[in-house]
Enzyme design. Structure first.
Site, PDB file in Angstrom:
ATOM      1  N   ASN A 265      -3.498   6.375  -0.861  1.00 57.78           N
ATOM      2  CA  ASN A 265      -2.996   6.404   0.517  1.00 57.78           C
ATOM      3  C   ASN A 265      -2.186   7.656   0.827  1.00 57.78           C
ATOM      4  O   ASN A 265      -2.108   8.081   1.983  1.00 57.78           O
ATOM      5  CB  ASN A 265      -2.175   5.156   0.811  1.00 57.78           C
TER       6      ASN A 265
ATOM      7  N   SER B 118       0.809  -1.217   0.000  1.00 55.19           N
ATOM      8  CA  SER B 118       0.000   0.000   0.000  1.00 55.19           C
ATOM      9  C   SER B 118       0.842   1.266   0.000  1.00 55.19           C
ATOM     10  O   SER B 118       0.303   2.363  -0.096  1.00 55.19           O
ATOM     11  CB  SER B 118      -0.923   0.007   1.222  1.00 55.19           C
TER      12      SER B 118
ATOM     13  N   HIS C 144      -2.311  -2.850  -6.197  1.00 54.66           N
ATOM     14  CA  HIS C 144      -2.808  -2.470  -4.870  1.00 54.66           C
ATOM     15  C   HIS C 144      -4.329  -2.536  -4.818  1.00 54.66           C
ATOM     16  O   HIS C 144      -5.023  -1.658  -5.327  1.00 54.66           O
ATOM     17  CB  HIS C 144      -2.305  -1.067  -4.519  1.00 54.66           C
TER      18      HIS C 144
ATOM     19  N   GLU D  75      -5.087   0.022  -7.778  1.00 57.09           N
ATOM     20  CA  GLU D  75      -4.004   0.868  -8.263  1.00 57.09           C
ATOM     21  C   GLU D  75      -2.943  -0.028  -8.904  1.00 57.09           C
ATOM     22  O   GLU D  75      -2.437  -0.950  -8.257  1.00 57.09           O
ATOM     23  CB  GLU D  75      -3.367   1.660  -7.124  1.00 57.09           C
TER      24      GLU D  75
END
Length: 283
Positions: A190, A119, A140, A152
């Site tokens: 994130n 992440s 991800h 992602e």
């Protein structure tokens, strides 16, 4: 290349969720973990998830049974020798992931794609630890994997076009929405989301409002479906802290300093839903 068999290393929250969506999409899965107990727990979790989908009419019982039949488990990495793609879903720790990735590379064929569900950790840096970094990519998924549509796709400096295209095609086959991003600390989601969660911990620590009031404020005032502190519990406080530490280390900017309360709760083992105690308590 056609991806028909996928290995998933890690049977935890992310790993079993990834295995579930692959199996539902008709792909054979080999799920690896260090112990049979971890594998049994992972299979039990995804079985419960599939049962809930059946109860809600999202899939039928036949589809659930077919998906479960496509999932094999093992503690032996050698079982990955026939797969077309391996997705590493180990704990968010660079040293651990490097060891796992090297172990994967030692047993899979030269044409097998290797992906990480990290992440926040640099895809370029992880790729550099492999003999053939061109076949490495970031993939991800978001928690809960069966419900959230985003993936992602992170390209390291060494990632080949062929690798990226194959992973993108697989993502679409899983009925997920791929977003291609450049390698950067925290990637896109994130990098924006976790500092917001971290700031919510600062607000909580300063006594500006209670946890419930903070979450209610963000839900009603910012149209968020879940408050940042409840989301932290869902993600795992240890994962949030790890992301903040990566951002701080890689950017060197104090705005990414982890809240001391977040660090203290992780040290206490209060990690959220997976330990039944985080910002909130869970039965």
């Amino acid at each position: 290349m056609a991806i028909e068999q996928v290995g998933v290393v890690g049977a935890g929250t992310m790993g079993n969720g990834i295995a579930q969506v692959l199996a539902v999409a008709g792909i054979h899965v080999v799920m690896i973990d260090v112990s049979s107990e971890a594998l049994e727990k992972g299979v039990a979790t995804l079985t419960g998830s599939l049962d809930r989908l059946v109860s809600k009419g999202k899939i039928n019982a036949e589809a659930r049974n077919a998906a479960l039949a496509r999932i094999d488990t093992s503690v032996e990495y050698q079982r990955l020798a026939t797969v077309d793609l391996v997705i590493e879903a180990a704990t968010e720790n660079a040293e651990l992931k490097t060891r796992v990735l090297r172990q994967i590379e030692s047993v899979v064929p030269s044409e097998t794609i290797i992906a990480s569900n990290t992440s926040s950790i640099s895809i370029t840096a992880l790729a550099s630890t492999l003999a053939d970094p061109s076949r490495f990519i970031g993939m991800h998924f978001f928690n809960p994997v069966p419900l959230l549509p985003l993936v992602e796709i992170i390209l390291g400096l060494q990632t080949s076009h062929e690798t990226a295209e194959a992973v993108r095609e697989l993502t679409l086959r899983l009925d997920k929405s791929p977003v291609s991003v450049k390698n950067s600390p925290g990637f896109v989601v994130n990098r924006i989301l976790v500092p917001m969660i971290n700031e919510a911990f600062f607000v909580l620590a300063e006594g500006v409002a209670t946890a419930g009031e903070i979450d209610t404020g963000m839900k009603l005032g910012a149209s968020h479906p879940i408050g940042p502190l409840a989301l932290a519990d869902l993600i795992g406080l240890d994962v949030c802290l790890s992301v903040m530490d990566v951002l701080m280390k890689d950017f060197g900017d104090s705005k990414y300093r982890a809240c001391p309360l977040l660090r203290e709760m992780v040290a206490a083992g209060h990690l959220g839903r997976k330990t039944r105690y985080g910002v909130y308590r869970y039965e």
